[in-house]
Design a protein around this motif. Structure first.
Motif, mmCIF file in Angstrom:
data_model
loop_
_atom_site.group_PDB
_atom_site.id
_atom_site.type_symbol
_atom_site.label_atom_id
_atom_site.label_comp_id
_atom_site.label_asym_id
_atom_site.label_seq_id
_atom_site.Cartn_x
_atom_site.Cartn_y
_atom_site.Cartn_z
ATOM 1 N N GLN A 352 -16.057 12.559 25.572
ATOM 2 C CA GLN A 352 -15.416 12.670 24.260
ATOM 3 C C GLN A 352 -15.539 14.095 23.726
ATOM 4 O O GLN A 352 -14.614 14.616 23.091
ATOM 5 C CB GLN A 352 -16.066 11.685 23.278
ATOM 6 C CG GLN A 352 -15.429 11.665 21.891
ATOM 7 C CD GLN A 352 -13.993 11.184 21.926
ATOM 8 O OE1 GLN A 352 -13.654 10.319 22.720
ATOM 9 N NE2 GLN A 352 -13.157 11.761 21.077
ATOM 10 N N ARG A 353 -16.681 14.723 23.948
ATOM 11 C CA ARG A 353 -16.866 16.118 23.543
ATOM 12 C C ARG A 353 -15.836 17.015 24.206
ATOM 13 O O ARG A 353 -15.251 17.897 23.570
ATOM 14 C CB ARG A 353 -18.286 16.571 23.906
ATOM 15 C CG ARG A 353 -18.565 18.043 23.636
ATOM 16 C CD ARG A 353 -19.906 18.448 24.227
ATOM 17 N NE ARG A 353 -20.214 19.857 23.975
ATOM 18 C CZ ARG A 353 -19.783 20.862 24.715
ATOM 19 N NH1 ARG A 353 -19.000 20.620 25.777
ATOM 20 N NH2 ARG A 353 -20.109 22.103 24.421
ATOM 21 N N ARG A 354 -15.599 16.820 25.493
ATOM 22 C CA ARG A 354 -14.629 17.635 26.221
ATOM 23 C C ARG A 354 -13.236 17.486 25.602
ATOM 24 O O ARG A 354 -12.548 18.473 25.342
ATOM 25 C CB ARG A 354 -14.577 17.239 27.694
ATOM 26 C CG ARG A 354 -15.865 17.501 28.461
ATOM 27 C CD ARG A 354 -15.701 17.271 29.947
ATOM 28 N NE ARG A 354 -14.969 18.368 30.566
ATOM 29 C CZ ARG A 354 -13.683 18.358 30.876
ATOM 30 N NH1 ARG A 354 -12.943 17.301 30.604
ATOM 31 N NH2 ARG A 354 -13.112 19.402 31.441
ATOM 32 N N HIS A 355 -12.819 16.250 25.375
ATOM 33 C CA HIS A 355 -11.480 16.009 24.855
ATOM 34 C C HIS A 355 -11.324 16.592 23.450
ATOM 35 O O HIS A 355 -10.306 17.238 23.145
ATOM 36 C CB HIS A 355 -11.183 14.507 24.834
ATOM 37 C CG HIS A 355 -11.004 13.911 26.198
ATOM 38 N ND1 HIS A 355 -10.268 14.519 27.186
ATOM 39 C CD2 HIS A 355 -11.472 12.755 26.754
ATOM 40 C CE1 HIS A 355 -10.282 13.777 28.280
ATOM 41 N NE2 HIS A 355 -11.011 12.699 28.043
ATOM 42 N N THR A 356 -12.315 16.372 22.596
ATOM 43 C CA THR A 356 -12.227 16.858 21.221
ATOM 44 C C THR A 356 -12.212 18.382 21.173
ATOM 45 O O THR A 356 -11.398 18.988 20.468
ATOM 46 C CB THR A 356 -13.411 16.332 20.390
ATOM 47 O OG1 THR A 356 -13.424 14.901 20.439
ATOM 48 C CG2 THR A 356 -13.307 16.788 18.952
ATOM 49 N N LEU A 357 -13.113 19.016 21.933
ATOM 50 C CA LEU A 357 -13.190 20.473 21.932
ATOM 51 C C LEU A 357 -11.896 21.090 22.464
ATOM 52 O O LEU A 357 -11.410 22.101 21.949
ATOM 53 C CB LEU A 357 -14.387 20.918 22.776
ATOM 54 C CG LEU A 357 -14.848 22.370 22.642
ATOM 55 C CD1 LEU A 357 -15.109 22.718 21.190
ATOM 56 C CD2 LEU A 357 -16.101 22.606 23.471
ATOM 57 N N GLU A 358 -11.319 20.465 23.471
ATOM 58 C CA GLU A 358 -10.072 20.980 24.039
ATOM 59 C C GLU A 358 -8.919 20.837 23.042
ATOM 60 O O GLU A 358 -8.138 21.772 22.844
ATOM 61 C CB GLU A 358 -9.752 20.229 25.333
ATOM 62 C CG GLU A 358 -8.564 20.790 26.087
ATOM 63 C CD GLU A 358 -8.362 20.120 27.425
ATOM 64 O OE1 GLU A 358 -7.503 20.587 28.189
ATOM 65 O OE2 GLU A 358 -9.048 19.111 27.705
ATOM 66 N N LYS A 359 -8.817 19.686 22.397
ATOM 67 C CA LYS A 359 -7.733 19.463 21.436
ATOM 68 C C LYS A 359 -7.864 20.392 20.229
ATOM 69 O O LYS A 359 -6.865 20.959 19.765
ATOM 70 C CB LYS A 359 -7.735 18.003 20.982
ATOM 71 C CG LYS A 359 -7.243 17.019 22.023
ATOM 72 C CD LYS A 359 -7.005 15.639 21.420
ATOM 73 C CE LYS A 359 -8.274 15.034 20.865
ATOM 74 N NZ LYS A 359 -8.055 13.653 20.344
#
Length: 495
Positions: A352-359
């Motif tokens: 979830q951290r990866r997806h949020t940081l990327e978005k």
């Protein structure tokens, strides 16, 4: 007085954060190096977690199966491993069995993975510790090494070593000589302490053993120092005047011509007010970017997370089988349930951290395209609420995502928070960021006539002429934030 008890009903609203949500927020806020440490800590504390080891193009079948199972959890709810504290145990086992069947389809029984991943990681850490440099030499060590070259008595040598212990890291004598005389284990006079102090002050580095900044600078003057006598007067009586650029006052009070004073000040700038600084070995923090922004051939910008250093983890199949065994000890099963649940939550929080940081980063780059194309002076006013609305998350999520995160761009490495900031409106009604006004302020000061620099009032007028309607207190605040001295201190005096 009569006491009694009553029962009443009351409705109120409370927001109770589940442990899973709390962990997700904590993981989101961690920068890349802290996340790596957190995963290593979880690997040590949670036995069901395994470290995925990849050697070249070879990947063990268990790792492939775990990665596939993790992907299946995200895309196929029927195979998701969810351990519900309050749920039906039969349904729980069905989910677990479905998860494990999916895992079995990808598992190659003939190729068992190596179990020494953590041992190899431990060996790497051991090797790194073996290669660490030894403790650097301290200022006190350096001074003691020079004592062998002094012509002194054994009594003086003992007093010298004692006095050196009172030399601070910056090279100054930290306590008065009277206290040193009182605390020495043998009877000595203040005059004797002063005598050995003069010996210390002849050692390297120049200026060591001084009791104040004036004495430190005077100790560094040698017969070969240009304008030595002028410097002696300036250091003794006019350091504050020099700090405030009051050269005409120095000229009037000393009788030295302005050219000589300026030449002496140039020499003074090469003296070291902190002689012990070269022996101070501080741990200077370095920045590890979490995200890289790269410009493509067609001029667009692509965002990539720099998480190659983050260890890949998965849930051990062995412990899944132990948990599935209906004949296992109930206490052991309860323990495994908690650990498997914690492991699953951790992996989901990391993803979830990866997806949020990327978005969030992609949304920021869309707003700050001009910054990347043409430079910091074209940064746009941007609020976190704008990014939150665009991404579809709460503003606190954006705040946690950008906190202590750095991004590598073609323009350099910046904190993600650098792209946020308020602004004002120009005379034409166009919105402009405060950062742009700061850049314009620097440009005006850089181009001013240093023999007649602009006052803060003049800077306000210049900014107004450029279309930036700001007030005096804003200019003064930004000038100080940019470490720009006042107009008097910027003035270059001429003969």
């Amino acid at each position: 007085m009569r006491l009694d008890t009553t029962m009443t009903q009351r409705m109120d609203q409370k927001m109770i954060l589940a442990p899973r949500m709390i962990q997700s927020m904590e993981i989101l806020q961690l920068p890349i190096m802290a996340l790596q440490e957190r995963i290593q800590q979880e690997l040590q504390e949670n036995p069901v977690l395994e470290l995925k080891e990849v050697s070249g193009d070879e990947q063990t079948s268990e790792e492939e199966a775990s990665a596939a199972a993790t992907e299946s959890e995200a895309t196929n709810p029927e195979t998701e491993l969810v351990i519900d504290e309050a749920g039906d145990k039969e349904l729980e086992f069905e989910r677990l069995e479905a998860f494990d069947r999916d895992w079995e389809d990808r598992y190659n029984e003939e190729h068992r993975p190596s179990r020494n991943g953590l041992d190899e990681e431990g060996d790497k850490k051991h090797d790194a510790m073996q290669n660490m440099p030894s403790r650097p030499q301290s200022l006190q060590d350096y001074l003691n090494d020079q004592l062998t070259f002094l012509d002194c008595t054994p009594d003086q040598l003992g007093l010298l070593r004692f006095l050196i212990t009172h030399i601070s890291e910056n090279g100054y004598l930290a306590v008065p000589t009277e206290e040193i005389a009182k605390s020495y284990d043998q009877p000595v006079s203040v005059a004797q302490v002063e005598e050995v102090l003069r010996m210390v002050q002849k050692l390297e580095p120049p200026g060591v053993g001084a009791r104040n900044d004036k004495e430190c600078l005077l100790l560094q003057l040698t017969p070969e120092t240009p304008h030595r006598e002028v410097l002696r007067v300036l250091i003794t009586n006019h350091l504050e005047d020099i700090a405030h650029n009051r050269l005409p006052i120095i000229q009037r009070r000393t009788g030295f011509d302005l050219g000589t004073i300026k030449e002496a000040i140039d020499v003074l700038k090469h003296l070291n007010p902190w002689p012990g600084a070269q022996f101070t070995h501080e741990n200077i923090p370095y920045v590890v970017p979490d995200i890289a922004v790269k410009q493509t051939e067609n001029g667009d910008y692509e965002v990539r997370l720099l998480d190659d250093w983050v260890p890949s983890i998965y849930i051990s199949r062995r412990y899944l089988e132990l948990y599935r065994d209906k004949g296992a000890d109930p206490k052991a099963k309860e323990y495994l349930k908690r650990k498997i649940q914690a492991a699953q939550w951790l992996m989901e929080a990391i993803e979830q951290r990866r997806h949020t940081l990327e978005k969030v980063t992609k949304a920021i780059i869309q707003h700050q395209r001009a910054f990347l194309d043409r430079g910091p002076e074209l940064i746009e006013p941007l609020k976190m609420q704008q990014i939150a609305d665009q991404v579809g998350v709460h503003v606190t999520t954006v705040s946690r995502a950008v906190d202590d995160k750095w991004v590598q761009t073609p323009r350099g490495i910046f904190p993600l928070k650098r792209f946020f900031g308020g602004g004002t409106h120009t005379a034409s009604g166009e919105e402009v960021a405060w950062e742009t006004i700061k850049q314009k302020l620097l440009e005006i000061i850089d181009k001013e006539d240093k023999s007649n620099p602009f006052s803060d009032e003049d800077l306000v007028n210049k900014l107004h002429e450029s279309g930036y309607p700001v007030v005096l207190r804003t200019v003064t605040k930004y000038r100080k934030m940019l470490n720009m001295p006042s107009s008097r201190q910027r003035k270059e005096w001429t003969t």
